[in-house]
Design an enzyme around this catalytic site. Structure first.
Site, mmCIF file in Angstrom:
data_model
loop_
_atom_site.group_PDB
_atom_site.id
_atom_site.type_symbol
_atom_site.label_atom_id
_atom_site.label_comp_id
_atom_site.label_asym_id
_atom_site.label_seq_id
_atom_site.Cartn_x
_atom_site.Cartn_y
_atom_site.Cartn_z
ATOM 1 N N ASP A 105 -6.793 -5.956 -1.920
ATOM 2 C CA ASP A 105 -5.362 -6.176 -2.160
ATOM 3 C C ASP A 105 -5.109 -7.204 -3.260
ATOM 4 O O ASP A 105 -4.088 -7.147 -3.952
ATOM 5 C CB ASP A 105 -4.666 -6.623 -0.874
ATOM 6 C CG ASP A 105 -4.501 -5.488 0.124
ATOM 7 O OD1 ASP A 105 -4.860 -4.335 -0.205
ATOM 8 O OD2 ASP A 105 -4.025 -5.759 1.239
ATOM 9 N N LYS B 84 6.295 5.980 7.018
ATOM 10 C CA LYS B 84 5.775 5.106 8.079
ATOM 11 C C LYS B 84 6.906 4.623 8.974
ATOM 12 O O LYS B 84 7.978 4.269 8.491
ATOM 13 C CB LYS B 84 5.086 3.879 7.481
ATOM 14 C CG LYS B 84 3.863 4.184 6.660
ATOM 15 C CD LYS B 84 3.247 2.919 6.081
ATOM 16 C CE LYS B 84 2.019 3.257 5.249
ATOM 17 N NZ LYS B 84 1.407 2.053 4.676
ATOM 18 N N TYR C 107 1.923 1.432 13.612
ATOM 19 C CA TYR C 107 2.800 2.306 12.833
ATOM 20 C C TYR C 107 2.338 3.747 12.874
ATOM 21 O O TYR C 107 1.155 4.044 12.908
ATOM 22 C CB TYR C 107 2.968 1.816 11.392
ATOM 23 C CG TYR C 107 1.712 1.571 10.611
ATOM 24 C CD1 TYR C 107 1.245 2.497 9.689
ATOM 25 C CD2 TYR C 107 0.997 0.385 10.767
ATOM 26 C CE1 TYR C 107 0.103 2.261 8.952
ATOM 27 C CE2 TYR C 107 -0.149 0.139 10.032
ATOM 28 C CZ TYR C 107 -0.596 1.081 9.133
ATOM 29 O OH TYR C 107 -1.732 0.855 8.402
ATOM 30 N N HIS D 124 0.813 -1.217 0.000
ATOM 31 C CA HIS D 124 0.000 0.000 0.000
ATOM 32 C C HIS D 124 0.848 1.269 0.000
ATOM 33 O O HIS D 124 1.944 1.274 0.540
ATOM 34 C CB HIS D 124 -0.875 0.054 1.268
ATOM 35 C CG HIS D 124 -1.764 -1.118 1.444
ATOM 36 N ND1 HIS D 124 -1.999 -1.676 2.670
ATOM 37 C CD2 HIS D 124 -2.496 -1.838 0.556
ATOM 38 C CE1 HIS D 124 -2.835 -2.700 2.538
ATOM 39 N NE2 HIS D 124 -3.152 -2.811 1.267
#
Length: 190
Positions: free
Chosen positions: A170, A72, A132, A62
């Site tokens: 996904d 991130k 995260y 992603h």
């Protein structure tokens, strides 16, 4: 905190020091001043957490397009993951290359993935909790990704003996070569 390079210059593994005694341990996970000086001069604006019920849960790859691109800082609270960062910056000398690190509750490592990289992971144990920090808020209009098994990338996922669990969203992401809009704008040339 210990900083380790990965095979991609901008992706950095960070392992905090742990202080153990008979009660357990204490560690400092993040300090803004240190992070901005030693890793990347960014500010985090949102914390996210995911739970993967089963071993073999695959999330990603992603990212968000500019101007909502996200950096991130990823860590595992429980369980373990095979964490992948893919350079999706068309003007980068490492465009299309990936690196992977195992993050777990046992090794306490974190992975810094800057803007312009796609991110995904495979849970290596049941009940894996991933947390995260991100540098930009979630923006569904900027959301996209790259299919996890893109043959051009040849990511060496540790799949042996695992049944893969993936979302329908996904499962239908495009290959890197088929992305209509890159993560970050191309640099203009004179």
């Amino acid at each position: 905190m210990r900083i380790e390079a990965t095979s991609l210059r901008d992706v950095i593994k960070i392992t905090p020091r742990h202080f153990n005694d008979s009660r357990g341990y204490f560690c400092e996970l993040y300090r803004e001043e240190w992070f901005r000086k030693e890793v990347a001069d960014v500010r985090f604006v949102q914390d996210n957490q995911s739970l993967s019920w089963r071993d073999g849960t695959l999330r990603g790859l992603h990212f968000q397009r500019a101007p909502a691109a996200q950096g991130k800082l990823v860590r595992v609270i429980a369980g373990a993951i095979f964490d992948v960062a893919l350079d999706a910056r068309p003007s980068s000398e490492t465009f299309g290359q990936w690196t992977a690190v195992e993050l777990s509750e046992d090794n306490h490592a974190q992975l810094w993935i800057p803007e312009g990289f796609a991110h995904g992971f495979l849970s290596l144990s049941p009940r894996t909790v991933v947390q995260y920090k991100v540098t930009a808020p979630y923006n569904p209009a900027a959301e996209t990704g790259v299919i996890w098994n893109d043959p051009d990338l040849a990511i060496n996922w540790p799949l042996t003996g695992r049944e893969i669990h993936i979302s329908s969203k996904d499962a239908y992401l495009p290959r890197l070569r088929d992305l209509v809009t890159p993560v970050l704008p191309m640099k203009e040339t004179a």
